[in-house]
Motif scaffolding. Structure first.
Motif, PDB file in Angstrom:
ATOM      1  N   LYS A  57       0.801  -1.283   0.069  1.00 38.47           N
ATOM      2  CA  LYS A  57      -0.467   0.592   0.003  1.00 38.47           C
ATOM      3  C   LYS A  57       1.092   0.994   0.175  1.00 38.47           C
ATOM      4  CE  LYS A  57      -3.990  -2.380   1.004  1.00 38.47           C
ATOM      5  NZ  LYS A  57      -4.672  -2.094   0.192  1.00 38.47           N
ATOM      6  N   SER A  58       1.867   1.326   0.717  1.00 39.31           N
ATOM      7  CA  SER A  58       2.757   2.218   0.645  1.00 39.31           C
ATOM      8  C   SER A  58       3.808   3.077  -0.807  1.00 39.31           C
ATOM      9  CB  SER A  58       4.309   2.045   1.739  1.00 39.31           C
ATOM     10  OG  SER A  58       4.886   1.227   1.712  1.00 39.31           O
ATOM     11  N   SER A  59       3.616   2.137  -1.587  1.00 34.70           N
ATOM     12  CA  SER A  59       3.808   2.206  -3.429  1.00 34.70           C
ATOM     13  C   SER A  59       3.244   2.494  -4.185  1.00 34.70           C
ATOM     14  CB  SER A  59       4.564   0.388  -3.652  1.00 34.70           C
ATOM     15  OG  SER A  59       3.138  -0.142  -4.060  1.00 34.70           O
ATOM     16  N   GLY A  60       2.201   3.541  -3.467  1.00 30.10           N
ATOM     17  CA  GLY A  60       0.664   3.705  -3.608  1.00 30.10           C
ATOM     18  C   GLY A  60       0.018   2.971  -5.130  1.00 30.10           C
ATOM     19  N   LEU A  61       0.379   1.636  -4.802  1.00 26.02           N
ATOM     20  CA  LEU A  61      -0.218   1.040  -6.627  1.00 26.02           C
ATOM     21  C   LEU A  61      -1.436   1.360  -6.413  1.00 26.02           C
ATOM     22  CD1 LEU A  61      -0.230  -1.212  -8.344  1.00 26.02           C
ATOM     23  CD2 LEU A  61       0.421  -2.822  -6.584  1.00 26.02           C
ATOM     24  N   GLY A  62      -2.293   0.945  -5.282  1.00 24.34           N
ATOM     25  CA  GLY A  62      -3.935   0.850  -5.648  1.00 24.34           C
ATOM     26  C   GLY A  62      -4.422   2.630  -5.486  1.00 24.34           C
ATOM     27  N   VAL A  63      -3.944   3.773  -5.792  1.00 19.35           N
ATOM     28  CA  VAL A  63      -3.294   4.837  -5.734  1.00 19.35           C
ATOM     29  C   VAL A  63      -3.493   5.168  -7.680  1.00 19.35           C
ATOM     30  CG1 VAL A  63      -3.095   7.171  -5.652  1.00 19.35           C
ATOM     31  CG2 VAL A  63      -3.739   5.954  -3.899  1.00 19.35           C
ATOM     32  N   ALA A  64      -2.637   4.876  -8.308  1.00 19.49           N
ATOM     33  CA  ALA A  64      -2.316   5.132  -9.325  1.00 19.49           C
ATOM     34  C   ALA A  64      -3.061   3.731 -10.182  1.00 19.49           C
ATOM     35  CB  ALA A  64      -0.526   4.325  -9.264  1.00 19.49           C
ATOM     36  N   LEU A  65      -2.991   2.716  -9.630  1.00 19.56           N
ATOM     37  CA  LEU A  65      -4.322   1.831 -10.129  1.00 19.56           C
ATOM     38  C   LEU A  65      -5.321   2.605 -10.959  1.00 19.56           C
ATOM     39  CD1 LEU A  65      -4.317  -0.445 -12.030  1.00 19.56           C
ATOM     40  CD2 LEU A  65      -5.340  -1.433 -10.014  1.00 19.56           C
ATOM     41  N   GLU A  66      -6.096   3.251  -9.909  1.00 18.38           N
ATOM     42  CA  GLU A  66      -7.743   3.649  -9.918  1.00 18.38           C
ATOM     43  C   GLU A  66      -7.508   5.143 -10.964  1.00 18.38           C
ATOM     44  OE1 GLU A  66     -10.552   4.844  -7.220  1.00 18.38           O
ATOM     45  OE2 GLU A  66      -9.595   4.015  -6.100  1.00 18.38           O
ATOM     46  N   ARG A  67      -5.889   5.552 -10.642  1.00 24.43           N
ATOM     47  CA  ARG A  67      -5.790   6.867 -11.376  1.00 24.43           C
ATOM     48  C   ARG A  67      -5.959   6.717 -12.941  1.00 24.43           C
ATOM     49  NH1 ARG A  67      -1.267  10.049  -7.768  1.00 24.43           N
ATOM     50  NH2 ARG A  67      -3.074  10.944  -6.703  1.00 24.43           N
ATOM     51  N   VAL A  68      -5.294   5.242 -13.385  1.00 25.23           N
ATOM     52  CA  VAL A  68      -4.875   5.502 -14.697  1.00 25.23           C
ATOM     53  C   VAL A  68      -5.924   4.540 -15.094  1.00 25.23           C
ATOM     54  CG1 VAL A  68      -2.972   3.971 -16.040  1.00 25.23           C
ATOM     55  CG2 VAL A  68      -2.041   5.533 -14.382  1.00 25.23           C
ATOM     56  N   THR A  69      -6.323   3.404 -13.985  1.00 26.40           N
ATOM     57  CA  THR A  69      -7.114   2.552 -15.193  1.00 26.40           C
ATOM     58  C   THR A  69      -9.086   2.627 -14.778  1.00 26.40           C
ATOM     59  OG1 THR A  69      -7.142   0.493 -13.419  1.00 26.40           O
ATOM     60  CG2 THR A  69      -5.298   0.537 -15.402  1.00 26.40           C
ATOM     61  N   GLY A  70      -8.719   3.083 -13.488  1.00 23.20           N
ATOM     62  CA  GLY A  70     -10.643   3.412 -12.691  1.00 23.20           C
ATOM     63  C   GLY A  70     -10.950   2.511 -12.291  1.00 23.20           C
ATOM     64  N   LEU A  71      -9.783   1.133 -12.097  1.00 19.67           N
ATOM     65  CA  LEU A  71      -9.780   0.638 -11.125  1.00 19.67           C
ATOM     66  C   LEU A  71      -9.563   0.363  -9.959  1.00 19.67           C
ATOM     67  CD1 LEU A  71      -8.696  -2.565 -13.616  1.00 19.67           C
ATOM     68  CD2 LEU A  71     -10.647  -2.389 -12.830  1.00 19.67           C
ATOM     69  N   SER A  72      -9.613  -0.310  -9.114  1.00 22.77           N
ATOM     70  CA  SER A  72      -9.561  -0.118  -7.603  1.00 22.77           C
ATOM     71  C   SER A  72      -8.695  -1.803  -6.934  1.00 22.77           C
ATOM     72  CB  SER A  72     -10.057  -0.185  -6.559  1.00 22.77           C
ATOM     73  OG  SER A  72     -11.745  -0.701  -6.613  1.00 22.77           O
ATOM     74  N   LEU A  73      -8.066  -1.604  -6.802  1.00 23.71           N
ATOM     75  CA  LEU A  73      -7.229  -3.211  -6.114  1.00 23.71           C
ATOM     76  C   LEU A  73      -7.994  -4.279  -5.135  1.00 23.71           C
ATOM     77  CD1 LEU A  73      -3.760  -1.730  -4.271  1.00 23.71           C
ATOM     78  CD2 LEU A  73      -3.945  -3.168  -6.789  1.00 23.71           C
ATOM     79  N   PRO A  74      -8.795  -5.338  -5.978  1.00 24.80           N
ATOM     80  CA  PRO A  74      -8.879  -5.808  -5.055  1.00 24.80           C
ATOM     81  C   PRO A  74      -8.674  -6.682  -3.971  1.00 24.80           C
ATOM     82  CG  PRO A  74      -8.268  -7.055  -6.323  1.00 24.80           C
ATOM     83  CD  PRO A  74      -7.834  -6.108  -7.437  1.00 24.80           C
ATOM     84  N   ASP A  75     -10.111  -7.063  -2.726  1.00 23.61           N
ATOM     85  CA  ASP A  75     -10.036  -7.729  -1.846  1.00 23.61           C
ATOM     86  C   ASP A  75      -9.185  -9.479  -2.039  1.00 23.61           C
ATOM     87  OD1 ASP A  75     -10.381  -5.238  -0.391  1.00 23.61           O
ATOM     88  OD2 ASP A  75     -13.044  -6.187   0.097  1.00 23.61           O
ATOM     89  N   VAL A  76      -8.822  -9.488  -0.858  1.00 19.51           N
ATOM     90  CA  VAL A  76      -7.852 -11.199  -0.991  1.00 19.51           C
ATOM     91  C   VAL A  76      -8.721 -11.906  -1.133  1.00 19.51           C
ATOM     92  CG1 VAL A  76      -7.292 -13.454   0.280  1.00 19.51           C
ATOM     93  CG2 VAL A  76      -6.806 -10.767   1.154  1.00 19.51           C
ATOM     94  N   LEU A  77      -8.154 -12.515  -2.378  1.00 22.64           N
ATOM     95  CA  LEU A  77      -8.728 -13.743  -3.222  1.00 22.64           C
ATOM     96  C   LEU A  77      -9.617 -12.755  -4.443  1.00 22.64           C
ATOM     97  CD1 LEU A  77      -9.659 -16.954  -0.514  1.00 22.64           C
ATOM     98  CD2 LEU A  77      -8.131 -16.948  -2.513  1.00 22.64           C
ATOM     99  N   LEU A  78     -10.373 -12.420  -4.685  1.00 18.43           N
ATOM    100  CA  LEU A  78     -11.191 -11.257  -5.292  1.00 18.43           C
ATOM    101  C   LEU A  78     -10.326 -10.462  -6.686  1.00 18.43           C
ATOM    102  CD1 LEU A  78     -13.882  -9.558  -2.560  1.00 18.43           C
ATOM    103  CD2 LEU A  78     -13.638 -11.861  -4.286  1.00 18.43           C
ATOM    104  N   SER A  79     -11.321 -10.127  -7.739  1.00 24.59           N
ATOM    105  CA  SER A  79     -10.663  -9.856  -8.843  1.00 24.59           C
ATOM    106  C   SER A  79     -11.744  -8.248  -8.769  1.00 24.59           C
ATOM    107  CB  SER A  79     -11.414 -10.587 -10.700  1.00 24.59           C
ATOM    108  OG  SER A  79     -12.511 -11.024 -10.318  1.00 24.59           O
ATOM    109  N   THR A  80     -11.695  -7.146  -9.791  1.00 24.07           N
ATOM    110  CA  THR A  80     -12.059  -6.037 -10.098  1.00 24.07           C
ATOM    111  C   THR A  80     -12.458  -6.224 -11.424  1.00 24.07           C
ATOM    112  OG1 THR A  80     -11.155  -5.073  -8.530  1.00 24.07           O
ATOM    113  CG2 THR A  80     -12.483  -3.613  -9.503  1.00 24.07           C
ATOM    114  N   VAL A  81     -13.459  -5.635 -12.368  1.00 20.26           N
ATOM    115  CA  VAL A  81     -13.339  -5.994 -13.256  1.00 20.26           C
ATOM    116  C   VAL A  81     -13.722  -4.188 -14.520  1.00 20.26           C
ATOM    117  CG1 VAL A  81     -14.977  -6.491 -15.836  1.00 20.26           C
ATOM    118  CG2 VAL A  81     -14.326  -7.977 -13.639  1.00 20.26           C
TER     119      VAL A  81
END
Length: 184
Positions: A33-57
């Motif tokens: 989380k400290s790498s900013g992965l979730g924030v970057a992903l949302e800004r670039v793709t509009g996707l949020s990081l999924p929770d454990v064992l899940l996916s986001t489409v």
């Protein structure tokens, strides 16, 4: 990778369909989380990081949880490099983005009997009570491994190493034979 057995295609039942979802970009994202992965992903793709064992489409973009610090993003191949560069520009700290598009492919298994074919192929409990829509797991599959995702009530996705794709295609073709598998 396409083994098409005409005798299988001529069967009248379409209780199981098998096809390859080829030519997608595959980006492995690693970081916390400290790498900013979730924030970057949302800004670039509009996707949020999924929770454990899940996916986001979102449209043609799918992000799958792989491990506590690893996710797999698939997207149209023509956008893979642009998205990879945009994610790198947005992220800070310790992270990794690896384009593995050439090393993986996706097999789609669908139909009313797809679940029965899966039960023949993996020891993981794929019953709908244990494997709801959107769930993702990495499991032994036949004599290799696959990242399984339940797309909807009757469709399953198997992310597999390209070097095992022919083997799994043939395995699933045979496992689905009794249900009149349709190959495309």
């Amino acid at each position: 990778m396409h083994h098409v057995d005409k005798t299988l295609q001529n069967l009248s039942s379409t209780a199981v369909q098998l096809r390859e979802n080829a030519l997608l970009g595959h980006l492995v994202l690693r970081g916390d989380k400290s790498s900013g992965l979730g924030v970057a992903l949302e800004r670039v793709t509009g996707l949020s990081l999924p929770d454990v064992l899940l996916s986001t489409v979102k449209g043609e973009f799918v992000i799958r949880w792989v491990s506590p610090d690893e996710w797999l993003l698939t997207l149209p191949i023509e956008q893979a490099f642009t998205i990879e560069c945009a994610l790198r520009a947005e992220m800070t700290g310790h992270f990794a983005i690896v384009n593995v598009s050439g090393g993986q492919t996706i097999l789609l298994l669908s139909g009313s009997q797809a679940l029965n074919v899966l039960k023949k192929s993996t020891p993981y409990d794929v019953h709908e009570c244990n494997f709801p829509i959107g769930k993702v797991v990495t499991s032994v599959f036949a004599k290799t491994q696959a990242l399984l995702r339940r797309c909807d009530e009757r469709q399953w996705e198997l992310v597999v190493r390209r070097s095992f794709a022919d083997y799994l295609w043939l395995w699933l073709s045979e496992a689905g034979r009794e249900y009149g598998v349709t190959l495309s």
